[in-house]
Every structure is written in C-alpha cells, then in structure tokens.
Design an enzyme around this catalytic site. Structure first.
Site, short mmCIF file in Angstrom:
data_model
loop_
_atom_site.label_atom_id
_atom_site.label_comp_id
_atom_site.label_asym_id
_atom_site.label_seq_id
_atom_site.Cartn_x
_atom_site.Cartn_y
_atom_site.Cartn_z
N HIS A 123 0.87 -1.18 0.00
CA HIS A 123 0.00 0.00 0.00
C HIS A 123 0.91 1.24 0.00
O HIS A 123 2.02 1.19 0.52
CB HIS A 123 -0.83 -0.06 1.29
CG HIS A 123 -1.90 0.97 1.43
ND1 HIS A 123 -1.64 2.29 1.75
CD2 HIS A 123 -3.25 0.87 1.32
CE1 HIS A 123 -2.79 2.94 1.84
NE2 HIS A 123 -3.78 2.12 1.57
N ASP A 167 3.08 -4.42 8.06
CA ASP A 167 1.85 -3.64 7.89
C ASP A 167 0.69 -4.62 8.02
O ASP A 167 0.38 -5.37 7.10
CB ASP A 167 1.87 -2.96 6.51
CG ASP A 167 0.53 -2.28 6.18
OD1 ASP A 167 -0.42 -2.40 6.97
OD2 ASP A 167 0.46 -1.64 5.11
N CYS A 206 -4.74 2.46 -3.71
CA CYS A 206 -3.51 2.97 -3.07
C CYS A 206 -2.35 2.02 -3.29
O CYS A 206 -1.49 1.85 -2.40
CB CYS A 206 -3.70 3.22 -1.57
SG CYS A 206 -4.98 4.39 -1.18
C1 LIG Z 1 -5.89 0.50 4.48
C2 LIG Z 1 -4.48 0.11 4.44
C3 LIG Z 1 -3.49 1.00 4.86
C4 LIG Z 1 -3.79 2.41 5.31
O1 LIG Z 1 -4.69 2.46 6.40
P1 LIG Z 1 -4.99 3.86 7.07
O2 LIG Z 1 -6.07 3.57 8.05
O3 LIG Z 1 -5.46 4.76 5.95
O4 LIG Z 1 -3.73 4.34 7.69
C5 LIG Z 1 -2.18 0.57 4.84
N1 LIG Z 1 -1.86 -0.67 4.44
C6 LIG Z 1 -2.80 -1.55 4.04
C7 LIG Z 1 -2.38 -2.93 3.63
C8 LIG Z 1 -4.14 -1.18 4.01
O5 LIG Z 1 -5.05 -2.06 3.61
#
Ligand SMILES: *Cc1c(COP(=O)(O)O)cnc(C)c1O
Length: 412
Positions: A129, A206, A370
């Site tokens: 992302h 993440d 994203c």
């Molecule tokens: C949604 C998402 C993000 C970002 O999440 P936020 O709540 O906008 O900070 C980062 N990494 C992954 C894999 C996501 O699905």
C-alpha cells in the site's frame, strides 16, 4: 440477542449486531463489500463511544478526579486488549497512533531515521500500500538510503527465494504487508522475519489487512514492529496501533513533542517518558481507543479462528462465482489468500462496473487501491475489488456475480 457466545458461526445473527447493514441503498438491500477500505461498526462499538462521551468523559493521564481516572483506566485497559489480540508480551509494547499510516511514519521518522544512514537498504514488496512505500521514499530522499523491492508472481504469490536474494549486509529494515489489500495474498511473515533477522535487519509488518482476517501472534511471527488500523477492525476512525518489542521501542527516539510524552520539562532539559507514552504526544484519541477496545471484545467473542473460517468460505465462494462469469479475470490467485478478491472485466472499465453495482446496492471499490506500483506490475490501471468481512454472506457474493452479468449486458 447479540451474536456473542454462540456456538456456531451464524452470519444472520452477526448481521443483527451492525445497524447500518439493515439500511437500503436506492431501495435495494445494502451489500457491503468494501471492507478493505473500512469496515462497519457493531452496536457495541457505537455504545462504547457514546457511553464514553455521555458518562465517563474527561481527559486522560491528567486530572486527580474521578472521571479522569475512569477515562484513563478505560484507555489503558485497551492497551491490554490490543496486547491480548496480538499476543504481545506486555501492554507497554502497544503504542496508539491515529492509523496504520501514522504508525509506519512513526517508525520511519524515529527508529529508522536514528538507525539508518546513507547506503543502508530497506526492502519492501511490489504489493505494498502507498502507506508502506512513501514514508520510505521520504526517508530515502532525506538520508540517501536505498529502497529494494521484492517481486510478486503473476498469480499474486510472494516468492520467498526472490525476497531472500535481496537481503544484504546493508539491509537494515524489511517492511512488508501481512496481507495484500488488492490481491488478498497472505505473505509468510514468520519466514520473512526469520530470513530478514538472520541478515541482521529489523522487521516491520503492515498488518492493516492482517489482523482483520485471521489470528495474529506477534511473538510467533517474531517481528520487531507490527502496525494496524482500528477502523478496518470494526473500530472507530482515528485510532491505530504500533506494536514494538521492548528493545526496539527503547531505542526509538521521540518523534513528536508535547504534553503526555515527558517526565519533566525545563527550558534547559526535558526528560522523556518511557514507551509507550513517549510516542503519544498530546491528548490521545482515547474515546476512539475505547471504541477499538469494544471492537476487539466483539471479534474475540466471535473468535478470530471462526471469523477466518467463515471468510475462507466466502473467499472460495467468491473465486468460484467470479470464474463462472465469462470475461471476468481475477487478479490475485495465490493459494493462501484472505477474503479480498480483485478482478477486471474484459472490455469494461472498472469505474463503469462499480457504478452499475452501486445502483444495485452493492458497494465495492474500484481504482488502484492505493497500490499504483502493484497495478503497474500487473499491467492494469485499476480493478474492481470485493473485500469481505465477518458479516458478509454467500448470498451477497451471488448478488455480486449477478450484478457483474447485469453490467456486461448493459454495457455490451
Ligand atoms: C488501508 C491500508 C493502509 C492504510 O490504512 P490507514 O487507516 O489509511 O492508515 C495501509 N496498508 C494496508 C495494507 C491497508 O489495507
């Protein structure tokens, strides 16, 4: 009766816990398949937030009075719940942030900024992302570090060998997603961690899509940092988590200064608080944290194993249903896959498909999610993405497949 404590997984009962799921969109029942962007909230989360403001509200860590004590206890109690959810060794290893994006930026701006220098390397993957790409590019531009990118296979699989080949004695950090938000691919994060740490690197995961689809055990994974975002785990917006081992957090300098993150302040010398408060400058989003605590109670009452099993069924059903529609091509077919399905429809724009699905009450996401570098890798500009949650049903997936056929007819 809430779905808590039932012996068998009952999606109909679960759905009753989420007020928004009973509404209609354009006079059609809402079929919410955009959970990868954000998930809906059960009544217990709404109640916890309402109760916090209506009955237990005062600033945390400050007042010597009853309400401040109650709010502080509730807030700190959520740290313990998060530690329980992740099997973290202690609540002090849990730092609250506003979302996963901020958690990753915290590591980039403080730990990585202090411990990496020009020529050091960071390894990420092609399926990250933007939140796990751009903070490292900012660091690269500041410090002259090198960013390396592990490839994904055509079917969305993660190749451990190709990843391992990128590790060098200059690799200081490996930052990978647990589950791809586009492909659904589950990355073997324990093996990634083992390989990375053997090469001397620190590991950040993440977990934005990781914690919602399966049980997570940060000690079993062995990672140094693990980050997630509350709003995708049925909690409020504005609250995220950074887990860090005690050793890593101890060597992480403060990144934002202000109240709450200090022991003492004078104009000559300020002594910082120990982790986790060292990283929580200013009034924290404690009401949102309390809501997240209720969300954790909710998923734990259902059981992450049971949720994972239900979603696994949904995922298999969805892949079969999509493959049965001529002209639909799934993007991301790794064998180990969470309930996130992306696809393109031959000859149709994802935007148009999404718009027609919307008129039928079916909420999906269209676009690059994203993850523009991943789109480039797959040779596409966008996908339609259906991302499932604990309350989705096979009926909703059948409605999605029917909706796609309808779109094909309308746009033919
Ligand atoms: C949604 C998402 C993000 C970002 O999440 P936020 O709540 O906008 O900070 C980062 N990494 C992954 C894999 C996501 O699905």
């Amino acid at each position: 009766m809430p779905a808590h404590g039932r012996n068998t997984y009952d999606p109909a009962a679960v759905r009753g816990d989420f007020p928004i799921l009973s509404r209609t969109i354009y006079n059609k029942p809402l079929r919410f398949l955009d959970n990868g962007a954000s998930a809906q909230k059960p009544q217990s989360v709404l109640d916890a937030v309402q109760n916090s403001y209506a009955r237990e509200y005062a600033n945390v860590h400050r007042g010597a009075h009853y309400l401040s004590g109650a709010a502080t206890e509730a807030y700190e109690g959520v740290r313990e719940k998060v530690a329980g959810l992740l099997n973290a060794p202690a609540p002090e290893t849990v730092v609250f942030t506003k979302n996963v994006t901020e958690a990753i930026n915290l590591v980039a701006c403080s730990w990585a900024d202090a411990h990496l220098s020009a020529g050091d390397e960071i390894v990420i993957t092609q399926m990250e992302h933007h939140a796990n790409i751009v903070p490292w590019q900012l660091l690269r531009d500041r410090k002259g570090i090198v960013l390396r990118v592990a490839p994904v296979e055509d079917d969305g699989q993660f190749d451990l060998e190709k990843f391992a080949a990128l590790l060098t004695d200059r690799t200081k950090l490996v930052s990978v997603t647990h589950v791809s938000n586009v492909l659904g691919t589950v990355v073997p994060v324990a093996e990634v961690t083992r390989l990375a740490q053997a090469a001397g690197a620190c590991v950040l995961i993440d977990g934005a899509q990781g914690v919602v689809h399966q049980p997570v055990d940060v000690q079993a994974i062995g990672c140094d940092f693990y980050a997630f975002t509350g709003h995708k785990l049925y909690g409020p917006t504005g609250i995220g988590v950074l887990y860090g081992t005690a050793e890593r957090l101890a060597e992480t300098p403060p990144w934002q200064g202000g109240g709450d993150m200090i022991e003492s302040v004078s104009f000559e010398k300020t002594v910082y608080a120990d982790p986790p408060l060292r990283f929580e400058a200013g009034t924290p989003p404690f009401v949102q944290a309390i809501g997240l605590g209720a969300a954790i109670d909710y998923v734990q009452a259902l059981g992450m194993e049971a949720i994972g099993a239900h979603e696994h069924l949904l995922c298999s059903h969805a892949m079969a249903a999509l493959r049965a529609v001529p002209g639909v091509r799934p993007i991301g077919e790794a064998p180990d896959k969470a309930a996130i399905v992306s696809f393109v429809v031959d000859g149709l724009h994802s935007m148009d498909v999404g718009a027609i699905l919307d008129r039928q009450g079916i909420a999906v996401r269209v676009g690059h999610h994203c993850a523009q570098p991943l789109m480039a890798r797959m040779g596409i500009e966008s996908t339609v993405r259906a991302s499932m949650a604990l309350y989705n049903t096979t009926d909703e997936i059948d409605a999605l497949a029917a909706g796609i056929r309808h779109a094909q007819k309308l746009l033919a």
